[in-house]
Each structure stands twice: as C-alpha cells, then as structure tokens.
Design an enzyme around this catalytic site. Structure first.
Site, PDB file in Angstrom:
ATOM      1  N   TYR A 164      17.634 -35.753 125.957  1.00 65.13           N
ATOM      2  CA  TYR A 164      17.237 -34.675 126.853  1.00 65.13           C
ATOM      3  C   TYR A 164      15.711 -34.532 126.838  1.00 65.13           C
ATOM      4  O   TYR A 164      15.103 -34.511 125.772  1.00 65.13           O
ATOM      5  CB  TYR A 164      17.907 -33.388 126.376  1.00 65.13           C
ATOM      6  CG  TYR A 164      17.819 -32.250 127.357  1.00 65.13           C
ATOM      7  CD1 TYR A 164      18.060 -32.462 128.712  1.00 65.13           C
ATOM      8  CD2 TYR A 164      17.503 -30.965 126.937  1.00 65.13           C
ATOM      9  CE1 TYR A 164      17.989 -31.419 129.612  1.00 65.13           C
ATOM     10  CE2 TYR A 164      17.439 -29.915 127.838  1.00 65.13           C
ATOM     11  CZ  TYR A 164      17.674 -30.151 129.180  1.00 65.13           C
ATOM     12  OH  TYR A 164      17.601 -29.110 130.065  1.00 65.13           O
ATOM     13  N   HIS A 216      14.166 -35.128 133.590  1.00 62.88           N
ATOM     14  CA  HIS A 216      15.593 -34.789 133.600  1.00 62.88           C
ATOM     15  C   HIS A 216      16.442 -35.839 134.322  1.00 62.88           C
ATOM     16  O   HIS A 216      17.309 -35.504 135.124  1.00 62.88           O
ATOM     17  CB  HIS A 216      15.795 -33.411 134.222  1.00 62.88           C
ATOM     18  CG  HIS A 216      15.261 -32.301 133.362  1.00 62.88           C
ATOM     19  ND1 HIS A 216      13.935 -31.916 133.371  1.00 62.88           N
ATOM     20  CD2 HIS A 216      15.861 -31.520 132.443  1.00 62.88           C
ATOM     21  CE1 HIS A 216      13.751 -30.941 132.509  1.00 62.88           C
ATOM     22  NE2 HIS A 216      14.888 -30.686 131.911  1.00 62.88           N
ATOM     23  N   TYR A 264      14.912 -26.709 137.886  1.00 63.34           N
ATOM     24  CA  TYR A 264      15.925 -27.778 137.825  1.00 63.34           C
ATOM     25  C   TYR A 264      16.456 -28.140 139.196  1.00 63.34           C
ATOM     26  O   TYR A 264      17.495 -28.769 139.305  1.00 63.34           O
ATOM     27  CB  TYR A 264      17.099 -27.412 136.900  1.00 63.34           C
ATOM     28  CG  TYR A 264      16.782 -27.521 135.431  1.00 63.34           C
ATOM     29  CD1 TYR A 264      15.557 -27.973 134.994  1.00 63.34           C
ATOM     30  CD2 TYR A 264      17.729 -27.179 134.470  1.00 63.34           C
ATOM     31  CE1 TYR A 264      15.270 -28.068 133.654  1.00 63.34           C
ATOM     32  CE2 TYR A 264      17.453 -27.274 133.122  1.00 63.34           C
ATOM     33  CZ  TYR A 264      16.223 -27.710 132.715  1.00 63.34           C
ATOM     34  OH  TYR A 264      15.957 -27.812 131.378  1.00 63.34           O
TER      35      TYR A 264
HETATM   36 CU   LIG Z   1      15.210 -29.161 130.572  1.00 64.69          CU
END
Ligand SMILES: [Cu+2]
Ligand SMILES: *[C@@H]1O[C@H](CO)[C@@H](O)[C@H](O)[C@H]1NC(C)=O
Ligand SMILES: *[C@@H]1O[C@H](CO)[C@@H](O)[C@H](O)[C@H]1NC(C)=O
Ligand SMILES: *[C@@H]1O[C@H](CO)[C@@H](O)[C@H](O)[C@H]1NC(C)=O
Length: 711
Positions: free
Chosen positions: A558, A651, A342
């Site tokens: 998401y 994302h 991330y």
């Molecule tokens: Cu994710």
C-alpha cells in the site's frame, strides 16, 4: 579550535572505507541450493543495514544461503568466513558497501521450480575423472529432459553413472536417477533441455571433447531472463505518489510526494512534502510545497497537453495544484466543484481532464464527475456522469466503493472505465455528461487496487486487486479488455493468472508491449508488509503467460509506486505511511526506491544489450497526424518506433501511461526514418510521450520526449 577539527578529520580518515556500491566490484558469482534457490554472491562486500538474525557456527557460504532460504522474507545475508557467522539482513535501509575480505554478501535471485529450464548449474557442481580418464562435469538436482538412448539399472552412485558414460565413446550426457539407481545415457540431440529436478543429477563429458559441443547453446546468464535490481536509493519521504517530470530532449527527473509529513498523514495538512530524484546525476532533493495550501495525499494525477501536471483533491479534498515543468513551480488552480480523495482522473482527447468518485475524502457518496478545462482554468460539474455504475461492493461501504477507478481517455472526449468494479462503463463528457454500460469483466471479485494499463491501442491488461479495499484476500486473475468505438460493449477475456495473488501491486508497460507487475501482497491489508510478493512478473500478449523475474529487495505494498523511465528501466518505490494507525509499525515505512533493469536490456551473456541510439528528432512538440524525422546512429536497419505516455503513479493507478506503436514508419536513408503519429487524439492523448526506437531484436533506445499538444 583548529586542533579539534584536525583530530576529527584524522578520526574520519581512520575509518575503514565504507564506500557505497551500486554493483558488485568483483563481479557477481552464483550460488545455488539443493532446493533450487539461486543467489548472487559478492566477495569483499557487506550490506549496511539492520541484521534480523545472526547465526554462528555456520560452516560455509552455502549453509548461510540455506539459512536465509529457510527464514521467510529473507532475501539477503552476509557471511563472515573468519568467524563462521551468517547475518540475515532486514530489507530496510540496506546498501551494498565494500568490506574486508572475510565478508561475502548473498542476494536471492530466483527459486527454480522442478522442470524449469536452467542456464547454469543451480546446486552443487563438481568434476569427476572416470576410470578411462575422461572428465565429466556433474550437477546435482538437474535433469536433461529429452529422449534416452540407454537405461542402465542397478547403478549405485553418480560416480558410477559418470564412469558408464565415460567409457562409452558416444555418450556425451547422462542423468542419474538416485531413487531408481538408474543411469540414463541420453541421446546426443540438441533438443535436450537442462532443467532443475531434485532427485536427479546430470553428467556432461567435458574431455576428451568428442563430437559436437556438449551444450547446444552457451548457458544464458540469469540476468538475461530475470533482469536485475539496483541497490535501494534512499529518499527523505515515502514516495506515495510519483510522476515523471516532462522535460526534453530526455526526461531525467522523478518528482514524488507523500502528505504534510514525510511519513505522516491525517487531516487536511495544507502542504505537501516532495522529493525529486535526478536519474542523470543521482541527486535527491527535498522541498515542502505550501503555496497551493494543498495536502496532496491521495489525489488524482493527470498530465496536460503542455506537460503541466494536475494534482487534484486528496487530504485537502477540494484543492487543486498544477505543476509546471518549465518553472518547476506549483500554482493553485480553482477548487473542484466536488471535494474528493482517492478519485482518479484521466486526460481527455481534447486536452481537458475528467475525474469521478473519491468518497474517501470530502464527504461520502454522490461523487459525480466533473471536468477541468485548462484553457478556461475552470472545473465544470457534469450532472449526467453518475458514479453509481462504477461502485464496487466493499465491507467498509461507500467510503471505499468509488475509489481508484480505472479510467482511460478515448476518442471524442470519452472515458472508458474498466474497473475495479466488474461492471465497465463509458463516460461521455459533452454537454451535461452521460454514461453507457460497456459490459462486465467476468472476474472472481471486484478488483480494488488491481493493476490496469493500456499496453496497445484499445487493449488493456488488468490483474489482481481484492474485493474489499483492505483485510481482503487478493486475486491473481488477469484480463485483456478490448475497446473499440465509443459506447460499444468492451470484451474482457481472462488471460493466464499471475503466479501470485496481489493487492496494491503496480504495473508498467514496457516499450515492447510487455507489462511488468511489481510488489503487492497476497492479502490486501493497508500499512502492512504481510504476505508481500517480492517477485515481479512480466506478461506478454504473444505468450499469454506470466514469467517470474528477479525479486526486489524491499516489499512494495500500500502506498507504493512504479514508473517507466526513459532508459527502458522501471522505477519502483514507497509503501507504508502508517502514522496514526493502530499498531503502526514504522518498519513498514519505505523511504526508498529501486530501479529494475528488465531482461530486454541484457544480451544472453549478461552484458548490456546493444541499443539503437537516437541522434535527433525533428520536433519536441507535435500534434496528432504529423510526421517526425528521426535520425539514428549508424545504419540502424529494421528499427521500429513506439510511443509510451509518461506515467504518474499512486494507489496502483497510472492513468497517464499508455503505449501506442507507431506503425506508419519509413526508412528514408541510412539510420534516417520518418515516423507518422496516428491522427487520433483519443489514442495519442495530449501530453508528454516517450518516443522509443526499438532494434529488430526488441531492445529500446533511450527515449526522446515528444509533447503532443491538443489539436
Ligand atoms: Cu492511501
Ligand atoms: C571442471 O573443469 C572445467 C574444465 O577444466 C572447469 O572450467 C570447471 O571450472 C571445473 N568445474 C569445477 C566445479 O571444478
Ligand atoms: C462526438 O460526440 C458527439 C456527442 O456525443 C456526437 O454528436 C458526435 O457525432 C461524436 N463525434 C464523433 C466523431 O464520434
Ligand atoms: C486528421 O484528421 C482530421 C479529421 O479527423 C482531419 O481534418 C485532418 O486533416 C487529419 N490530419 C492529417 C494530418 O491527416
């Protein structure tokens, strides 16, 4: 044996033709409801896919549309007129198919608000022949806003109002106000605006035709203002991440990936499920990438100056894979110094790639920045690039606070970090690295998983996101952030709020500079489709406003993506991936995509807009500061040119895309132009770019690929 086969073949032939349709063969009709919802109607068609509710004794198609309108989340239904049944469809696994004449499909297009301009009658329309023999077209729930010549009180009905207008030779249009029993004869002015307005009805004289045509401009087809969605395209995986494959002369392929499983993630899986979609053929293929021992779920993605794509970290948090478009193969690059998931990454002006943050995976906190140098094939930690300045405040702590930074490569190897924290910063990548504060975005909250895109040189649009990564009300706030010299404060000015709050939305900049935001939900809640926003919005710097577009069929929250395609359309896909979560609902796994054709590709009457056609570009590879010779079909006067960098998306981050107008352009002959690329590698970053020619009406050509190599 042979006989069995023959029997099976006969059985197959006996099936009714269930051929899948990409659009309505008989041409879409429109159907409106009294409360302003507009539906596209297709006769002799059906939606294959599960029905969430079947209603019987539904008398008309219009009643079926109203039933869909009343049910939250319903965007499609099928009416069976022989059985008087209305089947409300779920948004999953739908496709439009040809069917028997008794079936009619309806698809929600738009819901008009009171006062919104309409191009055709939304609710009921009928023709009235008045006592004097003139014919007037009525439209319910509509008004002509504009000056009134005469108000007649005590008029009992719409028909009576039509008669009043009918017998007045100078009356072309009138409005009936039900509550006040008033008939308003309107001025014969071109300024009259036809709007949606419950409680009012309009009449327009259609015969005898007297004076100027009753409607000043021909009605626009709704697609010319709302755009149009393709039918869903099925994939073997959830496209959690996606990027354009840089190839020339025109890019045709999207590569997308999930995790070690097509719909499942968890742990370091050592491999990744990929799918590709070839837009030129419609072919979908599937592959498992194992040779880089890299589960690429939740990575950073950045394109290099030779078109290779660097995918870093994620579930296998230190691993790095490099995709080579020339060979369609992946190779393993050295591990990052710091394991991450991330994080986001950004290509630098010198062709290196910077990454920072990423506490989701590979240990929490201290995710200092580092750079990848493709020439040396080496990662180098930059101890001076402290991640603390980019942290948000999140109820789940550091695990979430350094995720998904909004990074923009800029001049002299710098990176501007625009969010999601309110604090903005410069990161410098020379020597040990360093950082400089760049001011604060005056925002109601940190904007985790908000959209951010450089739509023009040094100008970034950001919007949405939420304070906390999940279980957190989303924002509708939007900002225009302007950056100049490296290290100087940025300015962040609020622009109009979006019509909808959105967390986990995606954004794409179009070649004309407008930004389309798709999907997202009003409250960020990972792995769910609650409070989904199906209606996209388009923002333009000129109007400083957002306009609503035709709704998508499928929620995209998401783990969804969006990409600009070379033909100026927008690919949107994915969402879900709830494996191993509490209350995992597989209905929220979206193994599909949809393609949106924006309004600029339609003429006012709904036919395809005329595009410039690029015949040739003098080079497929170039450096900044050089000039390209571009040949267009025909004389092609008044054409402008624009670069949009090919995107990668996961994302809500797409640090690869950006738009740069090519203002140094000269017409050198009929349809011949010379186009100079700005001599600034901080603006025109190394990597693959779309070159669009734009007609003087703002219609893009199909883009040619130009690879900008590091200078
Ligand atoms: Cu994710
Ligand atoms: C009204 O009459 C016009 C002209 O004849 C025709 O085109 C239109 O379809 C009619 N509208 C309705 C609702 O019948
Ligand atoms: C680039 O950055 C270096 C180090 O920060 C600085 O010395 C140099 O002057 C900068 N060059 C430009 C063109 O800004
Ligand atoms: C681009 O700028 C650099 C210095 O910034 C200069 O050396 C180079 O000559 C320029 N190139 C062109 C084609 O103008």
């Amino acid at each position: 044996m042979w006989q069995i086969k023959a029997a099976a073949a006969a059985l197959l032939l006996a099936q009714p033709t269930l051929c899948q349709l990409s659009r309505c063969p008989s041409g879409e009709a429109r159907l409106g409801t009294p409360s302003g919802a507009l539906y596209a109607v297709c006769e002799e068609a059906d939606f294959r896919g599960s029905t969430v509710q079947s209603l019987d004794t539904v008398a008309t198609l219009a009643d079926c549309a109203q039933a869909c309108e009343r049910r939250p989340g319903c965007t499609r239904a099928v009416y069976d007129k022989t059985k008087s049944e209305c089947h409300l469809k779920s948004s999953c696994g739908m496709s439009l198919i040809a069917a028997e004449p008794q079936f009619t499909t309806i698809k929600w297009l738009h819901t008009f608000e009171a006062g919104e301009e309409i191009g055709s009658c939304v609710a009921t329309a009928r023709n009235i022949t008045s006592a004097d023999g003139s014919v007037l077209a009525t439209c319910s729930s509509a008004d002509f806003s504009g000056s009134t010549r005469e108000t007649i009180d005590g008029v009992a009905s719409l028909d009576a109002c039509a008669s009043e207008c009918g017998r007045s030779a100078s009356c072309l249009r009138a409005v009936y106000h039900q509550q006040a029993s008033q008939c308003l004869l309107k001025d014969d002015s071109a300024e009259l605006q036809w709007t949606f307005q419950p409680g009012y009805d309009t009449v327009q004289k259609i015969s005898p035709p007297s004076g100027p045509a009753p409607v000043p401009t021909p009605p626009a087809d709704p697609v010319a203002t709302l755009g149009r969605w393709s039918e869903p395209i099925k994939f073997p995986i959830i496209p959690v991440a996606a990027y354009m494959v840089p190839s020339g002369p025109v890019a045709t392929k999207i590569l997308m990936f999930s995790s070690w499983g097509a719909t499942d993630f968890g742990g370091a899986g050592g491999k990744t499920q990929f799918a590709s979609y070839d837009m030129s053929t419609g072919a979908v293929s599937e592959r498992t990438v194992v040779n880089t021992h890299h589960d690429m779920f939740c990575p950073g993605i950045s394109a290099l100056g030779d078109g290779k794509i660097v995918i870093s970290g994620g579930s296998d948090a230190a691993a790095v894979s490099i995709y080579d478009p020339a060979t369609d193969a992946f190779t393993k690059a050295p591990d990052m110094v710091v394991a991450r998931g991330y994080q986001s990454s950004a290509t630098l002006s010198d062709g290196r790639v910077f990454t920072i943050g990423g506490s989701y995976s590979g240990g929490k906190g201290g995710k200092t920045g580092e750079v990848y140098d493709p020439v040396q094939n080496k990662w180098t930690l930059l101890p001076g690039t402290d991640p603390k300045p980019i942290l948000t405040t999140d109820h789940e702590g550091i695990w979430r606070e350094d995720n998904h930074a909004w990074l923009f490569g800029w001049r002299n190897g710098s990176v501007f970090q625009a969010g999601p924290s309110k604090a903005m910063n410069w990161y410098l990548t020379d020597d040990e690295g360093s950082h400089v504060p760049a001011g604060t975005r005056e925002a109601e909250m940190d904007q985790m998983c908000g959209i951010n895109v450089m739509y023009d040189v040094g100008k970034i649009l950001s919007a949405g996101g939420s304070q906390d990564y999940t279980d957190s009300a989303a924002s509708s706030q939007a900002h225009v952030i302007e950056i100049g010299n490296v290290g100087e404060e940025a300015t962040a000015i609020t622009t109009a709020n979006m019509h909808f709050a959105r967390g986990f939305a995606n954004a794409v900049v179009l070649p004309d500079g407008q930004v389309i935001v798709t999907g997202g939900q009003k409250k960020s809640l990972v792995f769910t489709d609650t409070d989904s926003v199906l209606i996209p919005e388009i923002w333009s710097e000129k109007t400083n406003a957002w306009a609503q577009l035709a709704p998508a069929a499928i929620p995209r929250n998401y783990h969804s993506v969006s990409l600009l395609l070379p033909d100026g359309t927008v690919f949107v896909g994915g969402g879900g991936m709830c494996y191993g979560q509490k209350n995992c609902d597989r209905a929220k796994d979206h193994l599909d995509g949809e393609i949106f054709t924006p309004p600029y590709l339609f003429a006012r009457d709904g036919t395809p807009a005329a595009r410039p056609v690029v015949k040739s570009v003098s080079a497929a590879e170039a450096t900044v500061g050089t000039t390209l010779a571009v040949d267009l079909e025909g004389d092609a006067e008044g054409v402008s040119f624009v670069f949009v960098r090919m995107g990668s998306s996961t994302h809500s981050i797409n640090s690869d895309q950006r738009r740069v107008p090519l203002t140094q352009t000269q017409q050198t002959g009929p349809g011949a132009y010379s186009v100079t690329i700005p001599n600034d590698s901080g603006v025109v970053l190394p990597g693959p770019w779309y070159l669009f020619a734009m007609s003087k009406d703002g219609v893009p050509s199909i883009a040619r690929t130009v690879m900008i190599t590091p200078s």
